[in-house]
Write a protein that holds these residues in place. Structure first.
Motif, PDB file in Angstrom:
ATOM      1  N   PRO A 171       0.791  -1.243   0.000  1.00 42.05           N
ATOM      2  CA  PRO A 171       0.000   0.000   0.000  1.00 42.05           C
ATOM      3  C   PRO A 171       0.819   1.287   0.000  1.00 42.05           C
ATOM      4  CG  PRO A 171      -0.945  -1.595   1.526  1.00 42.05           C
ATOM      5  CD  PRO A 171       0.361  -2.168   1.065  1.00 42.05           C
ATOM      6  N   PHE A 172       1.999   1.309   0.610  1.00 39.99           N
ATOM      7  CA  PHE A 172       2.768   2.549   0.717  1.00 39.99           C
ATOM      8  C   PHE A 172       3.133   3.115  -0.653  1.00 39.99           C
ATOM      9  CE2 PHE A 172       6.848   4.842   1.306  1.00 39.99           C
ATOM     10  CZ  PHE A 172       6.416   5.820   2.189  1.00 39.99           C
ATOM     11  N   ILE A 173       3.258   2.240  -1.650  1.00 37.80           N
ATOM     12  CA  ILE A 173       3.605   2.692  -2.999  1.00 37.80           C
ATOM     13  C   ILE A 173       2.518   3.611  -3.554  1.00 37.80           C
ATOM     14  CG2 ILE A 173       4.099   1.902  -5.364  1.00 37.80           C
ATOM     15  CD1 ILE A 173       5.211  -0.675  -4.160  1.00 37.80           C
ATOM     16  N   VAL A 174       1.277   3.410  -3.087  1.00 42.05           N
ATOM     17  CA  VAL A 174       0.180   4.268  -3.523  1.00 42.05           C
ATOM     18  C   VAL A 174       0.432   5.715  -3.114  1.00 42.05           C
ATOM     19  CG1 VAL A 174      -2.297   4.714  -3.266  1.00 42.05           C
ATOM     20  CG2 VAL A 174      -1.463   2.362  -3.482  1.00 42.05           C
ATOM     21  N   VAL A 219     -12.291   6.304  -0.692  1.00 44.94           N
ATOM     22  CA  VAL A 219     -13.527   5.588  -0.368  1.00 44.94           C
ATOM     23  C   VAL A 219     -13.781   4.479  -1.389  1.00 44.94           C
ATOM     24  CG1 VAL A 219     -16.030   5.797  -0.145  1.00 44.94           C
ATOM     25  CG2 VAL A 219     -14.538   7.550   0.828  1.00 44.94           C
ATOM     26  N   VAL A 220     -13.570   4.786  -2.672  1.00 40.69           N
ATOM     27  CA  VAL A 220     -13.762   3.779  -3.725  1.00 40.69           C
ATOM     28  C   VAL A 220     -12.807   2.612  -3.538  1.00 40.69           C
ATOM     29  CG1 VAL A 220     -13.622   3.355  -6.206  1.00 40.69           C
ATOM     30  CG2 VAL A 220     -14.621   5.491  -5.374  1.00 40.69           C
ATOM     31  N   VAL A 221     -11.533   2.922  -3.279  1.00 45.35           N
ATOM     32  CA  VAL A 221     -10.542   1.871  -3.054  1.00 45.35           C
ATOM     33  C   VAL A 221     -10.887   1.078  -1.803  1.00 45.35           C
ATOM     34  CG1 VAL A 221      -8.121   1.440  -2.474  1.00 45.35           C
ATOM     35  CG2 VAL A 221      -8.703   3.072  -4.274  1.00 45.35           C
ATOM     36  N   ASN A 222     -11.354   1.786  -0.760  1.00 45.41           N
ATOM     37  CA  ASN A 222     -11.731   1.131   0.492  1.00 45.41           C
ATOM     38  C   ASN A 222     -12.831   0.089   0.269  1.00 45.41           C
ATOM     39  OD1 ASN A 222     -12.154   2.525   3.845  1.00 45.41           O
ATOM     40  ND2 ASN A 222     -11.996   0.433   3.160  1.00 45.41           N
ATOM     41  N   PHE A 223     -13.791   0.418  -0.588  1.00 44.19           N
ATOM     42  CA  PHE A 223     -14.870  -0.520  -0.895  1.00 44.19           C
ATOM     43  C   PHE A 223     -14.345  -1.754  -1.622  1.00 44.19           C
ATOM     44  CE2 PHE A 223     -18.376   2.633  -0.287  1.00 44.19           C
ATOM     45  CZ  PHE A 223     -19.204   1.805   0.446  1.00 44.19           C
ATOM     46  N   GLY A 224     -13.380  -1.562  -2.518  1.00 48.17           N
ATOM     47  CA  GLY A 224     -12.956  -2.652  -3.380  1.00 48.17           C
ATOM     48  C   GLY A 224     -11.826  -3.496  -2.846  1.00 48.17           C
ATOM     49  N   GLN A 225     -11.059  -2.991  -1.858  1.00 51.00           N
ATOM     50  CA  GLN A 225      -9.880  -3.734  -1.415  1.00 51.00           C
ATOM     51  C   GLN A 225     -10.278  -4.985  -0.639  1.00 51.00           C
ATOM     52  OE1 GLN A 225      -7.677  -0.849   0.830  1.00 51.00           O
ATOM     53  NE2 GLN A 225      -8.969  -0.984   2.631  1.00 51.00           N
ATOM     54  N   ARG A 226      -9.535  -6.037  -0.865  1.00 54.21           N
ATOM     55  CA  ARG A 226      -9.782  -7.302  -0.188  1.00 54.21           C
ATOM     56  C   ARG A 226      -8.628  -7.680   0.740  1.00 54.21           C
ATOM     57  NH1 ARG A 226     -13.894  -6.075  -1.597  1.00 54.21           N
ATOM     58  NH2 ARG A 226     -15.473  -7.135  -2.844  1.00 54.21           N
ATOM     59  N   GLY A 228      -4.875  -6.043   2.251  1.00 50.12           N
ATOM     60  CA  GLY A 228      -3.980  -4.892   2.300  1.00 50.12           C
ATOM     61  C   GLY A 228      -4.777  -3.603   2.315  1.00 50.12           C
ATOM     62  N   ASP A 229      -4.399  -2.686   3.192  1.00 46.36           N
ATOM     63  CA  ASP A 229      -5.140  -1.436   3.324  1.00 46.36           C
ATOM     64  C   ASP A 229      -4.543  -0.372   2.409  1.00 46.36           C
ATOM     65  OD1 ASP A 229      -6.840   0.499   4.115  1.00 46.36           O
ATOM     66  OD2 ASP A 229      -6.135   0.657   6.181  1.00 46.36           O
ATOM     67  N   PHE A 230      -4.879  -0.448   1.116  1.00 47.04           N
ATOM     68  CA  PHE A 230      -4.386   0.517   0.144  1.00 47.04           C
ATOM     69  C   PHE A 230      -5.041   1.881   0.330  1.00 47.04           C
ATOM     70  CE2 PHE A 230      -3.362  -3.537  -1.672  1.00 47.04           C
ATOM     71  CZ  PHE A 230      -2.174  -3.335  -2.346  1.00 47.04           C
ATOM     72  N   ALA A 231      -6.212   1.899   0.940  1.00 49.90           N
ATOM     73  CA  ALA A 231      -6.922   3.157   1.123  1.00 49.90           C
ATOM     74  C   ALA A 231      -6.281   4.024   2.205  1.00 49.90           C
ATOM     75  CB  ALA A 231      -8.384   2.888   1.485  1.00 49.90           C
ATOM     76  N   GLY A 348     -11.730  -3.660   9.694  1.00 55.04           N
ATOM     77  CA  GLY A 348     -10.280  -3.772   9.799  1.00 55.04           C
ATOM     78  C   GLY A 348      -9.537  -2.466   9.774  1.00 55.04           C
ATOM     79  N   ASN A 349     -10.222  -1.346  10.053  1.00 59.85           N
ATOM     80  CA  ASN A 349      -9.570  -0.056   9.941  1.00 59.85           C
ATOM     81  C   ASN A 349      -9.196   0.563  11.301  1.00 59.85           C
ATOM     82  OD1 ASN A 349      -9.909  -0.139   7.199  1.00 59.85           O
ATOM     83  ND2 ASN A 349     -11.801   1.026   7.210  1.00 59.85           N
ATOM     84  N   ALA A 350      -9.181  -0.232  12.332  1.00 58.64           N
ATOM     85  CA  ALA A 350      -8.981   0.319  13.665  1.00 58.64           C
ATOM     86  C   ALA A 350      -7.661   1.031  13.818  1.00 58.64           C
ATOM     87  CB  ALA A 350      -9.096  -0.781  14.694  1.00 58.64           C
TER      88      ALA A 350
END
Length: 352
Positions: A171-174, A219-226, A228-231, A348-350
């Motif tokens: 995710p950090f690369i994002v 938000v869009v990425v958050n919905f789609g990620q399965r 790794g927390d790319f958002a 999983g965003n705690a």
């Protein structure tokens, strides 16, 4: 939501689960522990050191770029950037695949990606392509005065990041992509609007709208990620640019400042709704700025001003202690009324 071993043992003692189920759950959770994720918090001192080290290397190369072209020329900068990219890329690949250390491996890959703009910068300097735009002469110029030739550096960074993400889902690369896109927006908008490069008000407005766009993308990425927390990094950079752009507009009316405070209160609510602490951090800072400005007017030229600021600080700390003490009850209450889509965003965003 993840639970600790203490929670599982408490459930067993309360009769919610049996001792056999307790052992099975503990064994299952132990197998899900990543090799590079020590027991404890999701972002502990080990991870802090890893990220800090990567940022130091990236910053050091940014400083080297301004020194190299004056001392050795653009060719030396390009050669150094390529060597760094190869060495860090190889080391990151080794840790990622051979040692299964995803965090340090991914950070080394990110360092390799960050060499792309430096390599392009050196090539442009070596071939005299900066002459038509003016070559940066200091570290300050390198980061602030964004010239037309930087478009190629920004494209190179985005392309390198996309290639890296194809093989290493880190995710950090994002974040590197987001920063490059922000720089690109600073280039493109003056061309479109015809404003002068370095116009502070234009830059501020660009940051506000760009940050808002990044938040929508998060938000869009958050919905789609399965996995790794790319958002996370999109939320962080989006809030930073959006909140920073609005905060930089300090010459507003009393009503404007009240709206600014309301926005930061909204950030606190978003933090609870989305489970993203980054909104709480910046929202709290914004509220403190507003209250400090208000106190400065109420206690202008008064010895009571420092005491007023102290009370504000103590109040914020007390609020933090209250939230910490009742965090589980607050989270349970939020979960009870949130619609299903928002619950999915919170998953999983705690620690984010």
């Amino acid at each position: 939501m993840l639970h600790s071993n203490e929670d599982l043992r408490a459930a067993a003692e309360a009769g919610v689960i049996s001792s056999d189920q307790l052992q099975a759950l503990q064994s299952f959770l132990a197998t899900r522990q990543r090799p590079d994720q020590p027991a404890g918090s999701a972002f502990d001192i080990v991870h802090l050191l890893w990220y800090a080290g990567a940022l130091v290397v990236i910053s050091a190369m940014g400083l080297f770029s301004t020194l190299a072209f004056s001392a050795m020329g653009g060719g030396a900068l390009t050669a150094t950037a390529v060597i760094y990219a190869v060495l860090f890329g190889w080391a990151g690949h080794y840790l990622w695949h051979a040692k299964k250390l995803r965090t340090p491996g991914g950070l080394l890959i990110a360092i390799a990606v960050s060499m792309a703009p430096l390599a392009v910068y050196g090539i442009q300097d070596a071939f005299g392509l900066w002459s038509q735009f003016g070559k940066p002469g200091t570290v300050h110029d390198f980061y602030v005065w964004i010239k037309g030739s930087w478009i190629f550096m920004e494209f190179a960074t985005i392309a390198a990041a996309l290639v890296a993400l194809r093989f290493y889902r880190f995710p950090f690369i994002v974040l590197l992509m987001a920063v490059s896109l922000w720089f690109m927006s600073m280039d493109i908008v003056p061309w479109i609007t015809g404003t002068k490069l370095g116009d502070w008000e234009t830059s501020r407005r660009v940051s506000v709208w760009f940050g808002l766009g990044i938040l929508v993308a998060a938000v869009v990425v958050n919905f789609g990620q399965r996995r790794g927390d790319f958002a996370f990094w999109l939320y962080l950079f989006g809030v930073l640019t959006f909140w920073g752009g609005i905060t930089a507009s300090s010459n507003g009316t009393a009503f404007d400042k009240a709206l600014y405070c309301a926005m930061n209160v909204g950030f606190l609510l978003l933090s609870v709704a989305l489970g993203r602490r980054v909104f709480a951090v910046f929202g709290t800072i914004g509220i403190a700025i507003y209250l400090g400005d208000l106190a400065a007017k109420l206690f202008k030229d008064s010895l009571l001003f420092p005491f007023a600021l102290s009370l504000i600080g103590v109040g914020i700390i007390a609020l933090g202690l209250y939230v910490h003490r009742h965090q589980r009850a607050i989270e349970a209450w939020v979960e009870s009324w949130l619609p299903a889509p928002l619950k999915r965003l919170r998953s999983g965003n705690a620690a984010a």
